[in-house]
Enzyme design. Structure first.
Site, PDB file in Angstrom:
ATOM      1  CD  GLU A   1      -3.842  -5.870   4.034  1.00  0.00           C
ATOM      2  OE1 GLU A   1      -4.667  -5.042   4.487  1.00  0.00           O
ATOM      3  OE2 GLU A   1      -2.607  -5.680   4.053  1.00  0.00           O
TER       4      GLU A   1
ATOM      5  CD  GLU B   1      -3.009  -1.039   2.175  1.00  0.00           C
ATOM      6  OE1 GLU B   1      -2.896  -0.288   3.152  1.00  0.00           O
ATOM      7  OE2 GLU B   1      -4.038  -1.690   1.947  1.00  0.00           O
TER       8      GLU B   1
HETATM    9  O1  LIG Z   1      -7.107  -1.622   8.515  1.00  0.00           O
HETATM   10  C1  LIG Z   1      -6.966  -2.992   8.306  1.00  0.00           C
HETATM   11  C2  LIG Z   1      -5.716  -3.247   7.458  1.00  0.00           C
HETATM   12  C3  LIG Z   1      -4.407  -2.942   8.182  1.00  0.00           C
HETATM   13  O2  LIG Z   1      -4.353  -3.623   9.430  1.00  0.00           O
HETATM   14  C4  LIG Z   1      -3.244  -3.371   7.266  1.00  0.00           C
HETATM   15  O3  LIG Z   1      -1.981  -3.289   7.905  1.00  0.00           O
HETATM   16  C5  LIG Z   1      -3.210  -2.481   6.033  1.00  0.00           C
HETATM   17  O4  LIG Z   1      -2.491  -3.098   4.968  1.00  0.00           O
HETATM   18  C6  LIG Z   1      -4.605  -2.104   5.589  1.00  0.00           C
HETATM   19  N1  LIG Z   1      -4.941  -1.356   4.535  1.00  0.00           N
HETATM   20  C7  LIG Z   1      -6.281  -1.184   4.543  1.00  0.00           C
HETATM   21  C8  LIG Z   1      -7.039  -0.388   3.525  1.00  0.00           C
HETATM   22  C9  LIG Z   1      -6.559   1.049   3.578  1.00  0.00           C
HETATM   23  C10 LIG Z   1      -7.169   1.941   2.590  1.00  0.00           C
HETATM   24  C11 LIG Z   1      -7.093   3.272   2.854  1.00  0.00           C
HETATM   25  C12 LIG Z   1      -7.634   4.165   1.948  1.00  0.00           C
HETATM   26  C13 LIG Z   1      -8.231   3.703   0.775  1.00  0.00           C
HETATM   27  C14 LIG Z   1      -8.295   2.348   0.511  1.00  0.00           C
HETATM   28  C15 LIG Z   1      -7.768   1.446   1.418  1.00  0.00           C
HETATM   29  C16 LIG Z   1      -6.782  -1.856   5.624  1.00  0.00           C
HETATM   30  N2  LIG Z   1      -5.746  -2.425   6.235  1.00  0.00           N
END
Ligand SMILES: OC[C@@H]1[C@@H](O)[C@H](O)[C@@H](O)c2[nH]c(CCc3ccccc3)c[n+]21
Length: 448
Positions: free
Chosen positions: A353, A165
């Site tokens: 994920e 990401e």
């Molecule tokens: O929030 C849950 C997980 C984190 O624990 C992971 O470390 C991380 O890779 C992660 N990314 C996202 C999505 C973030 C996101 C932000 C803005 C737009 C799209 C997706 C959710 N998560």
């Protein structure tokens, strides 16, 4: 009629080093920017830190045994750069290498194929002290770190992911400021995002030079972006937001160029002079797959008070939401997969994920997380439609997350695991979703 996946579809689970390992002062590990950031008062809910987390560093054998019981084919985890290079560069920490070899050997024994993420945000603090990703030399340090990992672990790793990401690390860490290193500067953010992508290309180049049999790709946070309504202003704002969030990171790697619409807006404010000749050639090295992290969709309304992309997120009234407040919108996953196929061609994709936070509680040794089962069920149906009806080349799925873990600025309140972690005792408790997912993996599909 059950919902069946193609033969060979890979079911997995995912975690990340800073979120589960703990043992931050053990095994020769150096300080990371998340150690520094989480120990600054006010940065993390409840004053939580990753100092202990799930103590996976000491409990990894039990966790691998649980994964084996689950029956997954593959496990995505990240290597903590400061465990391998405590100072970011220089001497290799052999204890750190040994920990990951032990983990990889335990996975091999269990018949579970690892997918290793090289960078999931825990940059060595010593590199941050020299500018972090703002400093182009950090890209060189990353290529050396990647080469060392290929050399030390390559015999046991069939799948490598350079970055997790880049959008989130760049924008939430350097523009919105809610993640390490906690900066708030857009020009810095764009410089960081460029160096992250450049380091990705350099790491792919080294992988190819070593002639490794494994495959390599990158993982993106992504969301399908929808205009709040049919007005042309909202549509334009949604386009620009999609450019900021998605195209700015996907296009350089998969098309070899930055998206013009948002790039020209940035260039009105400052020169993107950190982009040097040849960088885009390095960045757009051929990769074997693209990882997609999808959780929710994004709705954008025109708002000219927001600079550059002139849009702000709006929430759909009465939408179903997870414990993170994220809208449950499975069709957005199908939409995003189709967009990727249409814009980038049909290179192999993995959902690296997907999952949801829920207010899980243990009741007589069990956790009823039927909400999570419903969330997953609907997203699996959307994936299956993308494969069967849209012809998307989706090869596998990594559920976020195997364990409840340190949810960054939210600390331990937000539980994403299919295995509950009691942070007082570190005991693991299999949630109902663990058993449900075990069945999905076994049947390679859903009971309808
Ligand atoms: O929030 C849950 C997980 C984190 O624990 C992971 O470390 C991380 O890779 C992660 N990314 C996202 C999505 C973030 C996101 C932000 C803005 C737009 C799209 C997706 C959710 N998560």
């Amino acid at each position: 009629m059950t919902v069946q996946f193609p033969k060979g579809f890979e079911w997995g689970v995912a975690t990340a080093s800073y979120q589960i390992e703990g043992a931050v002062h053990e095994g020769g590990r150096g300080e990371s920017i998340w150690d520094r950031f989480s120990h600054i008062e006010g940065n993390i809910q409840n004053g939580d830190t990753g100092d202990i987390a799930c103590d996976h560093y000491h409990l990894y054998k039990d966790d691998v045994a649980l994964m084996k019981e689950l029956g997954v084919k593959t496990y995505r985890f990240s290597i903590s750069w400061p465990r391998i290079f405590p100072n970011g560069t220089g001497d290799v920490n052999e204890e750190g290498v040994q920990f990951y070899r032990n983990l990889l050997e335990a996975l091999h024994e269990a018949g579970i194929e690892p997918a290793v993420t090289l960078f999931h945000w825990d940059l060595p603090q010593k590199l941050q002290d020299k500018g972090g990703w703002l400093n182009r030399e950090t890209a060189d340090a990353f290529a050396t770190y990647a080469k060392t990992c290929y050399e030390r672990f390559g015999d046991l790793v069939p799948r490598w992911i350079t970055h997790n990401e880049p959008f989130v690390h760049a924008f939430l860490g350097h523009y919105f400021g809610e993640m390490a290193p906690g900066m708030k500067d857009l020009r810095a953010t764009l410089q960081v995002s460029h160096h992250l992508l450049l380091s990705h290309g350099m790491a792919v180049k080294v992988h190819r030079e070593l002639g490794l049999q494994s495959e390599i790709g990158i993982t993106y946070s992504t969301s399908s972006v929808y205009p709040a309504n049919k007005h042309v202003k909202d549509k334009e704002a949604a386009e620009l937001y999609d450019g900021m969030l998605n195209k700015w990171f996907f296009d350089p790697v998969l098309l070899g160029s930055y998206p013009e619409d948002i790039k020209s807006r940035y260039e009105e404010a400052f020169p993107l002079d950190f982009i040097q000749d040849g960088d885009l050639d390095t960045i757009s090295q051929r990769i074997d797959f693209c990882g997609i992290n999808y959780y929710f969709r994004t709705i954008i309304a025109y708002d000219n008070t927001v600079p550059f992309w002139n849009g702000r997120e709006v929430q759909k009234e009465h939408a179903e939401r997870t414990a993170m407040g994220w809208e449950v919108y499975p069709d957005g996953l199908r939409q995003r997969l189709l967009e990727c196929k249409e814009r980038y061609g049909n290179l192999p994709l993995y959902i690296t994920e997907n999952g949801c936070a829920a207010d899980d509680v243990v009741n007589e040794g069990k956790v009823d997380d039927s909400f999570r089962i419903s969330y997953l069920d609907r997203h699996f149906k959307a994936m299956q439609e993308a494969i069967e009806q849209d012809g998307v080349n989706l090869k596998g799925y990594y559920l976020w997350s195997f364990l409840d873990n340190f949810e960054w600025a939210y600390g331990y309140d937000k539980r994403f695991g299919i295995v509950y972690v009691d942070y007082e005792t570190l005991q693991r408790v299999k949630k109902d979703s663990f058993y449900w997912y075990q069945q999905v993996v076994k049947e390679n599909g859903l009971p309808s």
